[in-house]
Design a protein around this motif. Sequence first.
Motif: not given
Length: 382
Positions: A233-254
């Motif tokens: 999607k070519h976000f300028s901070e793509e990798l930072m966003i990706a790391e935030i996103l997966v940490n947020v999305a996985l919390q309940d499963e953790m």
Amino acid sequence: MSAIIELRLPTDSSFTNLMLYEGIIYLMRETSPQRKNHDLQIDLKDLAAVYNNLDQQRIGKIRLFITGHDKKPISKFLKSYRISSSTKISSYDNVINILKEKANELIIKQNKITLQLSVERKSVSIGGRKLNKNTGISLQLFKVERYTGITSTELPYSAKQLTTYLSFETFLIGLLGIYSSYVQTVREKNFNYYFLLFDPREIADILNSNKNVENIINMKNMVRDELAKVIGKHFSEELMIAEILVNVALQDEMVKNNLEKLSLMLVRIAHESKTYKIYQIIPLTIVKRKFTSKVLYEIIDPDGFLLSRLSKRDNVEYNNLIMAIYGLYRYVILNDQQGLFIMIRELHNAYRKVKNDNKLQKIAEEYKYLLTHVVPRLQNVP
């Protein structure tokens, strides 16, 4: 007939080893093999059944194109199992799909599969025996590193490029690794392929413990699916966003699986001419935290308002959004409460920049909704 899979490959960060262990872990999930030390005992019919049970929709998402050099070895591989197909082979999904369709014809006669690396002269063999172009398969994807950098006091290979050969049985495992780890293809100047793999420490932990492999893979698949929403999607901070996103999305499963940490690696490989090159290896660590994950996901949703605005660099509030993402990163990844202050402050600043512009009233309303209905639902908001 049962077979022993001997796991003798180092659990290091080389792409080939990571991909083969990805296939092994997927195989463990699907067959529940008997485990003894570093050996797995499986019924060879189960290996064929794994291919039969692969998800057709998942296979269809794998847009990993095969280089011209590799089409002939892959045809030879299929012929070795007496598998024929009229399907034109141009991508790895074609190969996996053929094996799924012909799974009942997949007869494996080896009663021992040894995943072990052996070096001789100008070649590397993985499969428990010395291999060459007649007895093994050499593919560009499985020699992206060419094993440059193998060093030993006894082996003078630190500056040499070595050709890697896989046994046919090893390649079957590698294909399962591709199926499990592939994330996304993005076409820029070249095709860029993204893979999500367990990192070496996580692999060692899975192999040496009684962790629930199915739960671990299910969680990793969730990360993979979230990354697929962001990558390309070519976000300028793509990798930072990706790391935030997966940490947020996985919390309940953790929390549900009582996991403190899950360590993964995102690998980007570029398709250049008739070969592949590794361009990025990005560690991704998901850590169990105490925050309101569902509310945070509303803010960082890849299809949501905030990231939609961030994707357009000429927006008047663009710099404020960059700072808001930076603050969110500090809060989610670094566990720094100050990051939450920064995010909220920058969202207010973004709102102030658009609220008096008649053309941006809908945008202003979106910011107002975030600040009055979403942000207050976060825990510990001052």
